[in-house]
Enzyme design. Structure first.
Site, PDB file in Angstrom:
ATOM      1  N   GLU A 281      56.242  57.419  57.740  1.00 26.11           N
ATOM      2  CA  GLU A 281      55.564  56.987  58.984  1.00 26.11           C
ATOM      3  C   GLU A 281      56.523  56.161  59.832  1.00 26.11           C
ATOM      4  OE1 GLU A 281      52.696  58.291  59.972  1.00 26.11           O
ATOM      5  OE2 GLU A 281      52.845  59.370  58.084  1.00 26.11           O
ATOM      6  N   TRP A 284      58.289  58.579  61.801  1.00 22.82           N
ATOM      7  CA  TRP A 284      57.699  59.054  63.069  1.00 22.82           C
ATOM      8  C   TRP A 284      58.088  58.129  64.203  1.00 22.82           C
ATOM      9  CZ3 TRP A 284      55.706  63.525  64.585  1.00 22.82           C
ATOM     10  CH2 TRP A 284      55.299  64.437  63.595  1.00 22.82           C
ATOM     11  N   TRP A 312      43.772  70.341  84.538  1.00 27.73           N
ATOM     12  CA  TRP A 312      43.173  69.042  84.207  1.00 27.73           C
ATOM     13  C   TRP A 312      42.029  68.760  85.163  1.00 27.73           C
ATOM     14  CZ3 TRP A 312      44.785  67.646  79.695  1.00 27.73           C
ATOM     15  CH2 TRP A 312      46.101  67.856  79.303  1.00 27.73           C
ATOM     16  N   ASN A 347      45.191  54.776  63.356  1.00 28.28           N
ATOM     17  CA  ASN A 347      45.888  56.001  63.772  1.00 28.28           C
ATOM     18  C   ASN A 347      44.989  57.238  63.778  1.00 28.28           C
ATOM     19  OD1 ASN A 347      48.320  57.591  64.413  1.00 28.28           O
ATOM     20  ND2 ASN A 347      47.951  58.466  62.383  1.00 28.28           N
ATOM     21  N   TRP A 365      46.568  63.546  79.985  1.00 28.48           N
ATOM     22  CA  TRP A 365      47.015  62.578  78.980  1.00 28.48           C
ATOM     23  C   TRP A 365      47.624  61.334  79.618  1.00 28.48           C
ATOM     24  CZ3 TRP A 365      52.295  61.667  78.935  1.00 28.48           C
ATOM     25  CH2 TRP A 365      53.139  62.680  79.407  1.00 28.48           C
ATOM     26  N   TRP A 388      50.871  60.738  72.636  1.00 31.09           N
ATOM     27  CA  TRP A 388      49.949  61.376  73.582  1.00 31.09           C
ATOM     28  C   TRP A 388      50.340  62.829  73.811  1.00 31.09           C
ATOM     29  CZ3 TRP A 388      45.204  60.533  75.204  1.00 31.09           C
ATOM     30  CH2 TRP A 388      44.667  59.268  75.002  1.00 31.09           C
TER      31      TRP A 388
HETATM   32  P1  FAD Z   1      51.257  52.343  59.204  1.00 30.39           P
HETATM   33  O1  FAD Z   1      50.509  53.552  58.780  1.00 30.39           O
HETATM   34  O2  FAD Z   1      51.237  51.189  58.311  1.00 30.39           O
HETATM   35  O3  FAD Z   1      52.747  52.818  59.506  1.00 30.39           O
HETATM   36  C1  FAD Z   1      53.872  51.942  59.464  1.00 30.39           C
HETATM   37  C2  FAD Z   1      54.599  51.979  60.791  1.00 30.39           C
HETATM   38  O4  FAD Z   1      55.083  53.283  61.074  1.00 30.39           O
HETATM   39  C3  FAD Z   1      53.740  51.612  61.976  1.00 30.39           C
HETATM   40  O5  FAD Z   1      53.637  50.213  62.114  1.00 30.39           O
HETATM   41  C4  FAD Z   1      54.455  52.289  63.134  1.00 30.39           C
HETATM   42  O6  FAD Z   1      55.540  51.519  63.592  1.00 30.39           O
HETATM   43  C5  FAD Z   1      54.996  53.541  62.475  1.00 30.39           C
HETATM   44  N1  FAD Z   1      54.080  54.654  62.689  1.00 30.39           N
HETATM   45  C6  FAD Z   1      53.004  54.999  61.945  1.00 30.39           C
HETATM   46  N2  FAD Z   1      52.437  56.118  62.427  1.00 30.39           N
HETATM   47  C7  FAD Z   1      53.157  56.480  63.499  1.00 30.39           C
HETATM   48  C8  FAD Z   1      53.071  57.564  64.428  1.00 30.39           C
HETATM   49  N3  FAD Z   1      52.149  58.520  64.332  1.00 30.39           N
HETATM   50  N4  FAD Z   1      53.983  57.639  65.419  1.00 30.39           N
HETATM   51  C9  FAD Z   1      54.954  56.716  65.535  1.00 30.39           C
HETATM   52  N5  FAD Z   1      55.089  55.668  64.678  1.00 30.39           N
HETATM   53  C10 FAD Z   1      54.199  55.559  63.678  1.00 30.39           C
HETATM   54  N6  FAD Z   1      52.170  53.457  67.761  1.00 30.39           N
HETATM   55  C11 FAD Z   1      52.768  52.393  68.326  1.00 30.39           C
HETATM   56  O7  FAD Z   1      53.458  51.635  67.631  1.00 30.39           O
HETATM   57  N7  FAD Z   1      52.632  52.144  69.663  1.00 30.39           N
HETATM   58  C12 FAD Z   1      51.896  52.945  70.479  1.00 30.39           C
HETATM   59  O8  FAD Z   1      51.824  52.700  71.687  1.00 30.39           O
HETATM   60  C13 FAD Z   1      51.217  54.058  69.892  1.00 30.39           C
HETATM   61  N8  FAD Z   1      50.437  54.865  70.643  1.00 30.39           N
HETATM   62  C14 FAD Z   1      49.795  55.925  70.040  1.00 30.39           C
HETATM   63  C15 FAD Z   1      49.004  56.777  70.834  1.00 30.39           C
HETATM   64  C16 FAD Z   1      48.334  57.851  70.255  1.00 30.39           C
HETATM   65  C17 FAD Z   1      47.496  58.765  71.128  1.00 30.39           C
HETATM   66  C18 FAD Z   1      48.450  58.083  68.873  1.00 30.39           C
HETATM   67  C19 FAD Z   1      47.741  59.247  68.234  1.00 30.39           C
HETATM   68  C20 FAD Z   1      49.258  57.278  68.091  1.00 30.39           C
HETATM   69  C21 FAD Z   1      49.940  56.193  68.654  1.00 30.39           C
HETATM   70  N9  FAD Z   1      50.767  55.350  67.886  1.00 30.39           N
HETATM   71  C22 FAD Z   1      51.390  54.290  68.486  1.00 30.39           C
HETATM   72  C23 FAD Z   1      51.103  55.682  66.485  1.00 30.39           C
HETATM   73  C24 FAD Z   1      50.222  55.067  65.408  1.00 30.39           C
HETATM   74  O9  FAD Z   1      48.861  55.259  65.698  1.00 30.39           O
HETATM   75  C25 FAD Z   1      50.460  53.576  65.157  1.00 30.39           C
HETATM   76  O10 FAD Z   1      51.839  53.325  65.031  1.00 30.39           O
HETATM   77  C26 FAD Z   1      49.768  53.139  63.864  1.00 30.39           C
HETATM   78  O11 FAD Z   1      48.384  53.327  63.969  1.00 30.39           O
HETATM   79  C27 FAD Z   1      50.077  51.693  63.594  1.00 30.39           C
HETATM   80  O12 FAD Z   1      49.332  51.222  62.515  1.00 30.39           O
HETATM   81  P2  FAD Z   1      50.065  50.647  61.232  1.00 30.39           P
HETATM   82  O13 FAD Z   1      51.113  49.698  61.635  1.00 30.39           O
HETATM   83  O14 FAD Z   1      48.987  50.151  60.322  1.00 30.39           O
HETATM   84  O15 FAD Z   1      50.717  51.971  60.655  1.00 30.39           O
END
Ligand code: FAD
Length: 483
Positions: A281, A284, A312, A347, A365, A388
């Site tokens: 993650e 990502w 849209w 997420n 979006w 997005w």
């Molecule tokens: P954990 O599951 O604990 O993951 C650890 C770290 O990995 C996160 O803190 C984050 O830095 C990174 N990470 C995890 N999932 C993703 C992912 N899908 N994409 C990129 N990095 C990820 N994340 C943001 O940090 N900022 C945003 O503005 C953002 N906007 C989003 C918009 C949409 C529409 C979606 C679907 C996802 C978005 N995310 C964003 C990704 C993700 O939802 C969050 O990073 C995640 O929910 C953070 O929770 P966590 O720290 O508990 O994640």
């Protein structure tokens, strides 16, 4: 007489541990002048949103305390970064400016120009990596280009972990300059809301700054990580790290998180499977930065340009219902209200609400991206734009457009007993599990018993799921035909 000071310009690295710019300044043996510049001019299109400003306020307060602990002072200034740094150089006689790199397109152009200007005048300017495990230009396909697909990108990254640096130790003491320049105070900047205080709920969930980040990380690695591979999809449980805002502002760095997770695997606290999933993650996040660096238009332009012709809809009422968590779909509404109340959203639910906006409502979006930008404490240009576009189907390695999340079955699968919905949509709390994801299917007597008058206490669905699905697929057919 101390030597000329080195300015350490803090940006998205609001920490003193694992901070290579700070370490380099200490190693140079000169006095250190830590500075943060509130610069709303550089990236006016992506001026920091309201929730991020709340975080910034508290993270800066925490950084100032941490610096005090090593006998230093954080200088706060507001304005165009280049002008402010010039003023500080004039005021203090600093001959060097060190910083850790940012990767947003506007920040890159600003920093390039700034570095060239400083070097021209004989001022040393050095930049470092504190925000990423792998800088975007270090990971290349076999033909020397950027990756567009996550799996091979992450395989290439994982092939390089042997060379991954360990976190830098925190300096024990910073040499003070002969005198301290004037500083704004944090309250001058009015970063936190007052009336109304919409961020009231934020402090129940968050402790911005390094201490909050390290506490979260150790709680996660001690108690949660082994369930992460499955629990990470269930918004009703505390199954993820919650590190995203800390990583965005650099209260903690990805190297610290990566190596702490590896240590947890080595000392038996965490399984290899769980660590691998968690680190992927972080991958990502790396991938989003890779994309933003190589394709700097992703916050505004469809990565796949066939989406330029997507039909849209302009739907102000639909957008407002979505923003307020009043769509009539409990899983969507719970997510949007979690966002409003805490500045964060799980997420799985981000994917559901985003899909609902772009597919069920067929709203661009960009509108979702903008709303998230303003309301998320972890608003991050790279992650937000890439995510997005991923959901919309227009992105690199995106979910196929025709895969339309069903907000009812998603809820039944990932919040089976409705805990998450009951927390954020309390007006539905007395509904039996069977109807919690689709209240309009409940018989009248069940609604009466739960004290719900649909359409008054809780909205009827703004769109019918299967009609909306058909409409979105028709829209997609149009661009397929055109393409
Ligand atoms: P954990 O599951 O604990 O993951 C650890 C770290 O990995 C996160 O803190 C984050 O830095 C990174 N990470 C995890 N999932 C993703 C992912 N899908 N994409 C990129 N990095 C990820 N994340 C943001 O940090 N900022 C945003 O503005 C953002 N906007 C989003 C918009 C949409 C529409 C979606 C679907 C996802 C978005 N995310 C964003 C990704 C993700 O939802 C969050 O990073 C995640 O929910 C953070 O929770 P966590 O720290 O508990 O994640």
């Amino acid at each position: 007489m101390p030597a000329d000071p080195i300015i350490v310009w803090f940006r998205q690295d609001l920490r003193i541990a694992d901070n290579p710019a700070l370490v380099a300044a200490v190693d140079a043996g000169a006095p250190v002048l830590p500075v943060y510049v509130l610069d709303d001019a550089t990236s006016s299109d992506w001026r920091m949103g309201g929730a991020s400003r709340w975080w910034l306020h508290h993270a800066l307060a925490s950084l100032a305390d941490d610096l005090k602990g090593i006998n230093s002072t954080l200088i706060l200034r507001q304005g165009n970064s280049s002008d402010v740094l010039d003023q500080l150089i004039d005021e203090t006689g600093a001959q060097s400016v060190f910083w850790n790199r940012c990767y947003e397109p506007d920040a890159i152009s600003r920093d390039k120009a700034l570095k060239a200007g400083l070097l021209d005048r004989g001022i040393e300017a050095r930049s470092f990596n504190a925000s990423l495990l792998f800088e975007p230009w270090t990971i290349e396909t076999k033909t020397g280009g950027p990756y567009r697909v996550f799996s091979p990108f992450w395989r290439a990254c994982m092939g390089k972990t042997a060379g991954l640096e360990h976190a830098y130790a925190k300096p024990k003491n910073l040499q003070a300059p002969a005198s301290w320049p004037a500083s704004d105070t944090l309250s001058d900047w009015s970063l936190t809301p007052t009336s109304p205080d919409w961020a009231e709920g934020f402090s129940k969930m968050w402790q911005p700054g390094t201490k909050g980040a390290l506490d979260r990380l150790s709680r996660f690695l001690d108690d949660t990580i082994n369930d992460y591979p499955d629990a990470r999809d269930c918004p009703g449980v505390d199954g993820t790290s919650g590190l995203s805002p800390h990583l965005h502002f650099g209260d903690i760095g990805p190297r610290q998180v990566y190596w702490a997770a590896r240590d947890a695997a080595d000392d038996g606290r965490a399984t290899d499977k769980a660590v691998k999933k968690f680190v992927a993650e972080l991958g990502w996040r790396e991938f989003s930065y890779h994309l933003l660096y190589h394709f700097p238009a992703i916050p505004t332009d469809n990565f796949q340009d066939k989406f330029d012709d997507f039909p849209w809809r302009q739907d102000d009422d639909g957008l407002r219902a979505w923003q307020r968590g009043m769509t009539g779909y409990p899983m969507v509404d719970a997510g949007m209200r979690q966002l409003w109340q805490t500045g964060w959203m799980h997420n799985r639910v981000r994917m559901i609400v985003a899909s609902f906006l772009v597919k069920h409502l067929m709203i661009h979006w960009h509108e979702g991206e903008k709303w998230f930008w303003d309301t998320l404490v972890d608003a991050d240009l790279a992650n937000n734009a890439a995510s997005w576009q991923w959901v919309a189907g227009s992105g690199a390695d995106a979910a196929p457009y025709f895969r339309i999340f069903n907000p009812i079955t998603q809820g039944q699968k990932f919040d089976a007993n409705g805990d998450y919905i009951r927390r954020y949509v309390p007006e539905l709390s007395k509904l039996p599990d069977k109807y919690i994801h689709s209240p309009w299917t409940a018989p009248e007597e069940v609604l009466d018993e739960a004290g719900i008058n649909l359409g008054t206490d809780y909205p009827d669905p703004v769109v019918d799921h299967s009609d909306a699905r058909t409409r979105a697929l028709d829209g997609y057919q149009e661009i397929r035909k055109a393409g």
